[in-house]
Design a protein around this motif. Structure first.
Motif, PDB file in Angstrom:
ATOM      1  N   MET A  51      26.396   6.663  14.532  1.00  0.00           N
ATOM      2  CA  MET A  51      26.282   7.987  14.448  1.00  0.00           C
ATOM      3  C   MET A  51      25.198   8.954  15.090  1.00  0.00           C
ATOM      4  SD  MET A  51      27.553   8.529  10.304  1.00  0.00           S
ATOM      5  CE  MET A  51      27.629  10.103  10.464  1.00  0.00           C
ATOM      6  N   ALA A  52      24.131   8.089  15.116  1.00  0.00           N
ATOM      7  CA  ALA A  52      22.713   8.718  15.862  1.00  0.00           C
ATOM      8  C   ALA A  52      23.080   8.503  17.303  1.00  0.00           C
ATOM      9  CB  ALA A  52      21.520   8.009  15.508  1.00  0.00           C
ATOM     10  N   SER A  53      23.733   7.472  17.791  1.00  0.00           N
ATOM     11  CA  SER A  53      23.970   7.649  19.424  1.00  0.00           C
ATOM     12  C   SER A  53      25.101   8.570  19.638  1.00  0.00           C
ATOM     13  CB  SER A  53      24.686   6.218  19.539  1.00  0.00           C
ATOM     14  OG  SER A  53      23.425   5.098  19.254  1.00  0.00           O
ATOM     15  N   ARG A  54      26.062   8.497  18.927  1.00  0.00           N
ATOM     16  CA  ARG A  54      27.122   9.531  19.179  1.00  0.00           C
ATOM     17  C   ARG A  54      26.467  10.937  19.177  1.00  0.00           C
ATOM     18  NH1 ARG A  54      30.495   6.709  15.807  1.00  0.00           N
ATOM     19  NH2 ARG A  54      30.098   8.103  14.187  1.00  0.00           N
ATOM     20  N   GLU A  55      25.713  11.457  18.137  1.00  0.00           N
ATOM     21  CA  GLU A  55      24.947  12.638  18.065  1.00  0.00           C
ATOM     22  C   GLU A  55      24.171  12.940  19.217  1.00  0.00           C
ATOM     23  OE1 GLU A  55      24.731  16.576  16.272  1.00  0.00           O
ATOM     24  OE2 GLU A  55      25.985  14.880  15.887  1.00  0.00           O
ATOM     25  N   LEU A  84      13.615   5.558   6.271  1.00  0.00           N
ATOM     26  CA  LEU A  84      13.653   5.780   7.788  1.00  0.00           C
ATOM     27  C   LEU A  84      14.372   4.754   8.251  1.00  0.00           C
ATOM     28  CD1 LEU A  84      12.658   7.376  10.291  1.00  0.00           C
ATOM     29  CD2 LEU A  84      10.812   5.594  10.193  1.00  0.00           C
ATOM     30  N   TRP A  85      15.496   5.215   9.083  1.00  0.00           N
ATOM     31  CA  TRP A  85      16.046   4.306   9.950  1.00  0.00           C
ATOM     32  C   TRP A  85      15.738   4.582  11.658  1.00  0.00           C
ATOM     33  CZ3 TRP A  85      18.935   5.389  14.495  1.00  0.00           C
ATOM     34  CH2 TRP A  85      19.510   4.345  15.096  1.00  0.00           C
ATOM     35  N   ALA A  86      15.570   3.723  12.153  1.00  0.00           N
ATOM     36  CA  ALA A  86      15.033   3.991  13.558  1.00  0.00           C
ATOM     37  C   ALA A  86      15.706   2.801  14.721  1.00  0.00           C
ATOM     38  CB  ALA A  86      13.426   3.958  13.884  1.00  0.00           C
ATOM     39  N   SER A  87      16.060   3.245  15.752  1.00  0.00           N
ATOM     40  CA  SER A  87      16.715   2.444  16.777  1.00  0.00           C
ATOM     41  C   SER A  87      15.797   1.426  17.272  1.00  0.00           C
ATOM     42  CB  SER A  87      17.312   3.157  17.895  1.00  0.00           C
ATOM     43  OG  SER A  87      16.191   3.875  18.696  1.00  0.00           O
ATOM     44  N   PRO A 137       9.892  -4.008  11.617  1.00  0.00           N
ATOM     45  CA  PRO A 137      10.944  -4.633  10.720  1.00  0.00           C
ATOM     46  C   PRO A 137      11.292  -5.920  11.068  1.00  0.00           C
ATOM     47  CG  PRO A 137      11.565  -2.244  11.176  1.00  0.00           C
ATOM     48  CD  PRO A 137      10.369  -2.703  12.116  1.00  0.00           C
ATOM     49  N   PRO A 138      11.531  -6.883  10.103  1.00  0.00           N
ATOM     50  CA  PRO A 138      11.995  -8.176  10.373  1.00  0.00           C
ATOM     51  C   PRO A 138      13.343  -8.072  11.036  1.00  0.00           C
ATOM     52  CG  PRO A 138      12.074  -7.817   8.179  1.00  0.00           C
ATOM     53  CD  PRO A 138      11.356  -6.616   8.623  1.00  0.00           C
ATOM     54  N   SER A 139      14.153  -6.949  10.844  1.00  0.00           N
ATOM     55  CA  SER A 139      15.624  -7.110  11.495  1.00  0.00           C
ATOM     56  C   SER A 139      15.999  -5.590  11.734  1.00  0.00           C
ATOM     57  CB  SER A 139      16.522  -7.776  10.370  1.00  0.00           C
ATOM     58  OG  SER A 139      17.044  -7.108   9.566  1.00  0.00           O
ATOM     59  N   ALA A 140      17.110  -5.434  12.454  1.00  0.00           N
ATOM     60  CA  ALA A 140      17.502  -4.420  12.760  1.00  0.00           C
ATOM     61  C   ALA A 140      18.381  -3.800  11.717  1.00  0.00           C
ATOM     62  CB  ALA A 140      18.684  -4.215  13.965  1.00  0.00           C
ATOM     63  N   ASP A 141      18.730  -4.483  10.575  1.00  0.00           N
ATOM     64  CA  ASP A 141      19.331  -4.153   9.358  1.00  0.00           C
ATOM     65  C   ASP A 141      18.359  -3.246   8.402  1.00  0.00           C
ATOM     66  OD1 ASP A 141      21.663  -4.985  10.627  1.00  0.00           O
ATOM     67  OD2 ASP A 141      21.352  -7.151   9.619  1.00  0.00           O
ATOM     68  N   CYS A 142      17.227  -3.220   8.771  1.00  0.00           N
ATOM     69  CA  CYS A 142      16.396  -2.676   7.768  1.00  0.00           C
ATOM     70  C   CYS A 142      15.857  -1.227   7.980  1.00  0.00           C
ATOM     71  CB  CYS A 142      14.885  -3.544   7.873  1.00  0.00           C
ATOM     72  SG  CYS A 142      14.916  -5.216   7.336  1.00  0.00           S
ATOM     73  N   PHE A 143      15.772  -0.528   6.762  1.00  0.00           N
ATOM     74  CA  PHE A 143      15.285   0.663   6.504  1.00  0.00           C
ATOM     75  C   PHE A 143      13.790   0.623   6.279  1.00  0.00           C
ATOM     76  CE2 PHE A 143      19.756   1.138   6.227  1.00  0.00           C
ATOM     77  CZ  PHE A 143      20.210   2.221   6.846  1.00  0.00           C
ATOM     78  N   LEU A 144      12.904   1.541   6.737  1.00  0.00           N
ATOM     79  CA  LEU A 144      11.530   1.499   5.993  1.00  0.00           C
ATOM     80  C   LEU A 144      11.401   2.470   4.916  1.00  0.00           C
ATOM     81  CD1 LEU A 144       9.470   1.527   9.380  1.00  0.00           C
ATOM     82  CD2 LEU A 144      10.176  -0.435   7.941  1.00  0.00           C
ATOM     83  N   PHE A 145      10.645   2.133   3.782  1.00  0.00           N
ATOM     84  CA  PHE A 145      10.644   2.950   2.692  1.00  0.00           C
ATOM     85  C   PHE A 145       9.067   3.316   2.727  1.00  0.00           C
ATOM     86  CE2 PHE A 145       9.963   3.692  -1.780  1.00  0.00           C
ATOM     87  CZ  PHE A 145      10.799   4.262  -2.297  1.00  0.00           C
ATOM     88  N   ARG A 157      14.179   6.450  22.108  1.00  0.00           N
ATOM     89  CA  ARG A 157      13.800   5.916  20.406  1.00  0.00           C
ATOM     90  C   ARG A 157      14.631   6.986  19.639  1.00  0.00           C
ATOM     91  NH1 ARG A 157      10.713   6.784  15.805  1.00  0.00           N
ATOM     92  NH2 ARG A 157      10.717   5.080  14.244  1.00  0.00           N
ATOM     93  N   LEU A 158      15.784   6.721  18.698  1.00  0.00           N
ATOM     94  CA  LEU A 158      16.297   7.613  17.831  1.00  0.00           C
ATOM     95  C   LEU A 158      15.871   7.177  16.423  1.00  0.00           C
ATOM     96  CD1 LEU A 158      20.072   7.471  19.333  1.00  0.00           C
ATOM     97  CD2 LEU A 158      18.106   9.004  19.948  1.00  0.00           C
ATOM     98  N   SER A 159      15.647   8.247  15.676  1.00  0.00           N
ATOM     99  CA  SER A 159      15.227   7.949  14.251  1.00  0.00           C
ATOM    100  C   SER A 159      16.132   8.958  13.229  1.00  0.00           C
ATOM    101  CB  SER A 159      13.878   7.868  13.942  1.00  0.00           C
ATOM    102  OG  SER A 159      13.420   9.206  14.113  1.00  0.00           O
ATOM    103  N   LEU A 160      16.350   8.520  12.093  1.00  0.00           N
ATOM    104  CA  LEU A 160      17.116   9.593  11.070  1.00  0.00           C
ATOM    105  C   LEU A 160      16.108   9.271   9.763  1.00  0.00           C
ATOM    106  CD1 LEU A 160      20.712   8.134  11.544  1.00  0.00           C
ATOM    107  CD2 LEU A 160      19.765  10.359  11.865  1.00  0.00           C
ATOM    108  N   PRO A 161      15.104  10.103   9.748  1.00  0.00           N
ATOM    109  CA  PRO A 161      14.195  10.204   8.554  1.00  0.00           C
ATOM    110  C   PRO A 161      14.846  11.016   7.216  1.00  0.00           C
ATOM    111  CG  PRO A 161      13.473  11.919  10.160  1.00  0.00           C
ATOM    112  CD  PRO A 161      14.746  10.952  10.568  1.00  0.00           C
ATOM    113  N   LEU A 162      15.027  10.303   6.231  1.00  0.00           N
ATOM    114  CA  LEU A 162      15.702  10.898   4.918  1.00  0.00           C
ATOM    115  C   LEU A 162      14.382  11.235   3.948  1.00  0.00           C
ATOM    116  CD1 LEU A 162      18.476  11.646   3.375  1.00  0.00           C
ATOM    117  CD2 LEU A 162      17.803   9.670   1.934  1.00  0.00           C
TER     118      LEU A 162
END
Length: 525
Positions: A49-53, A132-135, A180-188, A219-224
């Motif tokens: 979704m971040a790439s499309r947006e 936080l998710w980031a590419s 992060p150890p993998s691309a599947d991780c979010f930072l809290f 770099r794309l990021s989605l901070p919640l």
């Protein structure tokens, strides 16, 4: 000089109570606390979704970073799902935090290629927490070499003008890049609002961070950004400060009423977000909240406890309501209601350490938390406290209902009522928190096949322990026995992997004292 790299610990979905406790200690010890939360499916949605947006927005010339609002049903759903993940993470770390109304803001940040160095200045989020998710990596946190010389006050002064002693100077090598150890991780990361609400996980400081991205990579990021809604945050900060000073034993001795002045801010509505222990403390040390109503003879806190307890009980006594011909627990006769509580407390006292040694927050249930001598109605605070205990309460209520149904009907209750109670008890077992030890009987005496079984158990996410102390292979030795124990992260996990264990020719059978393996397996199918 390239910044140091820091890989945070991961809070996995199957993390044991011991692992979660270690993470709590880690957060409390760090100057800039951060951890990783894994959710592969959600991370993949964020990436797509971040790439499309991003493709919809032309890059501004010379922009070092850009932010875009996110609208539409897909983004609303993603925001809800990310908020749920943040709340689950918060609740695993601090299950004692009351359930609060949360606000969550989500935006897309884009860091175009072609620039180097700092893109977003150092700051602490003014939130309860941030997910936080980031590419790609780019988040940097303050991690000075002389970490022990820093405290929360020092962090708070970074970047701010001061009239007092000069603040500590942050050098470039005081920053560490979070990887992060993998691309599947979010930072809290905890924000400024954490300390006033999450009192069970104290922090040295909320997370001071910045963004620095270099090279030709976008770099794309989605901070919640997650905050407590409205006035609840400031009100709970005040309540938390006061309650921290008052224990259950000392509340009655408190000379100063420090909570009643908060009435206008709190309002009675806030009481629905406090647990039984907090309601009890508030009732004991605040005149406004502890004052009895002239008609009901209950205080505002007792009323809140009563309504919450009855709401929790409703889901457990449906069968009893059917037998009594009523539709709600509030309509049960006093004699039946009290008989149910007596049976419930007896079952709770019996199962609290035997079947359910842990509370949902991972703490071991203290011996005698629900004494065997407790009979009849013990007050709404005690009742709410018991029903807040999670799966052990659900199991005790189901067992109490089965026995009471037999008594009410003279030994011939409708089969549907008994079946529903049995299923409720089994589902409570599946939700049982804490690790589970399974006895594994082997076809040959150990240590024959020991390595094989250890690998088998480890491959299914457990750990293997032999029940002997020597390498004596003689058949007449006590040290060579036909069993060992496999420990799994949860009962549900053990049920899910049991068939794989049974299929191995080295395994004779599996056993746990109170488990009906086949029935629990049926519920999972």
């Amino acid at each position: 000089m390239a910044p140091r790299k820091l890989t945070p610990p991961v809070l996995g979905a199957d993390a044991s109570q011991k692992a979660v406790a270690a993470l709590r200690k880690h957060l409390s010890a760090q100057l800039s606390p951060v951890l990783c939360v894994e959710d592969a499916a959600l991370a993949a949605r964020c990436r797509a979704m971040a790439s499309r947006e991003s493709a919809l927005h032309a890059s501004q010339p010379d922009a070092r970073q850009e932010a875009f609002p996110l609208d539409g049903p897909d983004w609303s759903q993603l925001r809800e799902d990310l908020t749920a993940l943040a709340e689950r993470t918060l609740r695993r770390l601090a299950p004692d935090v009351p359930r609060l109304p949360l606000d969550a803001r989500l935006c897309l940040r884009r860091y175009p290629p072609g620039h180097t160095g700092q893109r977003l200045g150092a700051h602490v989020d003014d939130t309860l927490c941030t997910l936080l998710w980031a590419s790609t990596p780019g988040l940097e946190i303050l991690a000075p070499q002389d970490d022990a010389a820093w405290n929360g006050a020092d962090v708070a002064k970074v970047g701010l003008p001061t009239m007092g002693p000069p603040p500590k100077v942050v050098q470039e090598d005081d920053w560490a890049t979070v990887t992060p150890p993998s691309a599947d991780c979010f930072l809290f990361t905890p924000g400024n609002g954490w300390s006033g609400i999450v009192t069970s996980v104290p922090l040295r400081s909320p997370t001071l961070h910045r963004v620095a991205v270099g090279g030709d990579v976008e770099r794309l990021s989605l901070p919640l950004l997650v905050s407590v809604r409205g006035d609840y945050g400031s009100a709970l900060n005040s309540v938390g400060e006061a309650l921290r000073q008052i224990s259950l034993d000392g509340a009655a001795k408190a000379a100063e009423d420090r909570l009643s002045p908060l009435t206008e801010v709190l309002g009675v509505e806030l009481l629905q977000h406090l647990d039984a222990e907090s309601l009890c403390r508030l009732n004991m040390c605040a005149r406004f909240f502890g004052e009895e109503h002239a008609t009901t003879r209950r205080s505002r806190c007792e009323d809140a406890a009563r309504e919450r307890a009855l709401d929790l009980m409703q889901g457990h006594v449906t069968g009893l309501c059917v037998l009594e011909g009523v539709s709600s627990v509030r309509q049960l006769g006093q004699q039946v209601f009290r008989a149910f509580l007596v049976a419930f407390y007896k079952s709770l006292a019996r199962e609290q350490c035997r079947t359910f040694p842990y509370l949902p927050d991972g703490r071991r249930i203290p011996k005698g938390r629900w004494p065997k001598w407790r009979q009849d109605f013990q007050g709404w605070f005690h009742t709410l406290d018991a029903f807040e205990a999670g799966p052990v309460a659900a199991y005790a209520a189901a067992e109490a209902l089965r026995g009471l149904a037999m008594a009410v009907t003279g030994g011939s209750p409708p089969q549907a009522v008994l079946d529903a109670a049995r299923e409720a008890a089994d589902r409570a077992l599946l939700a049982r928190p804490g690790e589970l030890r399974v006895w594994v009987d082997t076809r040959r005496d150990l240590p024959h096949d020991d390595g094989r079984i250890a690998a088998l158990v480890a491959g299914q996410g457990g750990r293997w322990e032999r029940n002997y102390d020597s390498d004596d292979y003689s058949d007449d030795s006590y040290d060579t026995m036909f069993f060992g124990t496999a420990t799994f992260p949860s009962l549900r996990h053990a049920v899910e992997v049991k068939d794989a264990l049974r299929a191995d020719e080295a395994v004779e059978c599996l056993s746990v004292q109170y488990l009906d393996w086949e029935r629990l397996n049926y519920l999972l199918s």
